[in-house]
Design an enzyme around this catalytic site. Sequence first.
Site, PDB file in Angstrom:
ATOM      1  CB  SER A   1      -0.953  -0.038   1.195  1.00 55.04           C
ATOM      2  OG  SER A   1      -1.908   0.982   1.108  1.00 55.04           O
TER       3      SER A   1
ATOM      4  CG  ASP B   1      -2.619   4.175  -1.414  1.00 56.09           C
ATOM      5  OD1 ASP B   1      -3.386   4.049  -2.379  1.00 56.09           O
ATOM      6  OD2 ASP B   1      -2.642   3.411  -0.437  1.00 56.09           O
TER       7      ASP B   1
ATOM      8  CG  ASP C   1      -6.123   0.913  -0.770  1.00 59.24           C
ATOM      9  OD1 ASP C   1      -5.228   1.784  -0.666  1.00 59.24           O
ATOM     10  OD2 ASP C   1      -6.139  -0.114  -0.053  1.00 59.24           O
TER      11      ASP C   1
END
Length: 446
Positions: free
Chosen positions: A99, A238, A242
């Site tokens: 992430s 990012d 998400d």
Amino acid sequence: MRKYFGTDGIRGRVGEGAITPEFILKLGWAAGKVFKDQGKKIVIGKDTRISGYMFESALEAGIVAAGVDVRLVGPMPTPAIAYLTRTFRASAGIVISASHNPHTDNGFKFFSPEGTKLSDEVEELIEYYLDQPLEVVESNLIGRAKRIDDAAGRYIEYCKGTLPIGLQLSGLKLVVDCADGATYHVAPRVFNELGADVIPLGISPDGLNINEHSGATKPELLQQRVLAEKADMGIALDGDGDRLILVDKLGRVRDGDDVLFIIATHLMKTGRFSGGVVGTLMSNFGLELAFSKEGIGFSRAAVGDRYVNEKLTQHGWSLGGEPSGHIVCRSITTTGDGIVAALQVLQAMVEEGKGLDELLVGLTKFPQKLKNIRVKKRFEPTDVPALQKAIAVANEKLNGLGRVLLRASGTEPLIRVMVEGRDSDVVDELIEYLVNEVEAAVGLEG
């Protein structure tokens, strides 16, 4: 307590703990064992970090060893894997991504056949098989791997289709920051094909620069570019797409709370809103007050988009999210999607004929400070007597006009300290006090 899974899959530093090729081979096999009865196909996507190639191969080998087929889609946003898992009628989807973390980390997020995050029970079953001996199926039963070449195009069309037919973004100048991550070849095309004038940032991934100088966690470059280009809005995603953070035309950063307010109030104005909004423990109290004035219900979930989703299901509501930028529009998608959330904000701008700053009239946030403290070993701050006392002292100082939150991150070795209140000076004083107390209570990494 689960042994490997955190609030959003499995994550850590490459080469350490569970983030090794050996472990991921076993993880693929365990996932194959769990999902084998639900179908014979698992979709695998990844972001742009260099270790993704290594882990993709290990994961693929484990899955096919369990007798399950693999569909490889390459670098794709996390929400795209949720969508593709549904459309391919796969038994599961797996994203290789850490992430917003740096390239030195990696992780694994899982989706069910419905495109939702896994339940605790399914994660526990995967962990059960991780502790069992790996047994390869008979040679004639080994799974097959196939690469899907049109995955990006499928997802781009899906995103564009979330706007009403005929709605165009013509006349809008947008700076789109992809964090040198998984959206680099997707996000600019979505907004451009809808008619916007797009200035892209962070679209040159080299395996090492993901989230390094740009993206949702580092919006400074985006702020500068929005002002320099006199753009209508900046969009920051990012590393896995998400999360969404926005920058208005005056260069001010707008977080997930702002996005929730804009989407909810626009839906209310156009008669398309029902129920309420789910936030988290980190959501600003000013957002709660603003929704109360608008007659919009508000409920708080634990931090993590999986818990936001659970609360939405519990209430039967369709909109929720976090200040960090995870926005879930359940009437459109099944998980946090930065591109889809940005499109909902743009729809409000076009239909109301207003700028981003104008859409936020009515939302006044409380001063809030958040600091992260890196620790050697994860622990719950509320289990430490000295920190329990510090929290009590801070709450007494706030005198009912604010909130204190100390919690362990579910994705990184961090203790997050948050103080919110009406008086910014008191907030500044208490955040420093609590940070000092946390640092005194634990050993920090160098």
